[in-house]
Design a protein around this motif. Sequence first.
Motif, PDB file in Angstrom:
ATOM      1  N   UNK A   1      60.323  51.598 119.362  1.00 32.12           N
ATOM      2  CA  UNK A   1      60.646  50.651 118.299  1.00 32.12           C
ATOM      3  C   UNK A   1      62.113  50.239 118.333  1.00 32.12           C
ATOM      4  N   UNK A   2      62.368  49.012 117.911  1.00 35.20           N
ATOM      5  CA  UNK A   2      63.744  48.515 117.850  1.00 35.20           C
ATOM      6  C   UNK A   2      64.605  49.427 116.988  1.00 35.20           C
TER       7      UNK A   2
ATOM      8  N   UNK B   1      65.881  55.705 118.460  1.00 33.35           N
ATOM      9  CA  UNK B   1      66.189  56.396 119.705  1.00 33.35           C
ATOM     10  C   UNK B   1      64.993  57.144 120.273  1.00 33.35           C
ATOM     11  N   UNK B   2      64.016  57.430 119.450  1.00 32.57           N
ATOM     12  CA  UNK B   2      62.821  58.154 119.878  1.00 32.57           C
ATOM     13  C   UNK B   2      61.663  57.187 120.071  1.00 32.57           C
ATOM     14  N   UNK B   3      60.862  57.468 121.099  1.00 29.85           N
ATOM     15  CA  UNK B   3      59.662  56.685 121.308  1.00 29.85           C
ATOM     16  C   UNK B   3      58.546  57.172 120.408  1.00 29.85           C
ATOM     17  N   UNK B   4      57.484  56.402 120.363  1.00 32.94           N
ATOM     18  CA  UNK B   4      56.302  56.781 119.592  1.00 32.94           C
ATOM     19  C   UNK B   4      55.242  57.331 120.542  1.00 32.94           C
TER      20      UNK B   4
END
Length: 78
Positions: free
Chosen positions: A38-39, A42-45
């Motif tokens: 996500x914009x 720092x962490x992805x989903x």
Amino acid sequence: MISLEGLTLTTGRCLEAGYILRTFAHYVRDGLIPNMFPDEEKEGRYNTADATLWFFHAFNRYLEQTDDRITLNFCCQS
């Protein structure tokens, strides 16, 4: 990962494909890769199991076209 082959490998952008694969390999967590970043986060989903399966499929296509063992070794160590 679904579109990696069509957007990079078939258009001759193998360097970009390798970069994408190495980047995603860096974010492997509990055997999963993130399906989105996500914009401004720092962490992805990590909310799908399919992303990892598509990663292996894309990586196989990448290796078939480039035989880039350096990226393979990098991703296996991540």
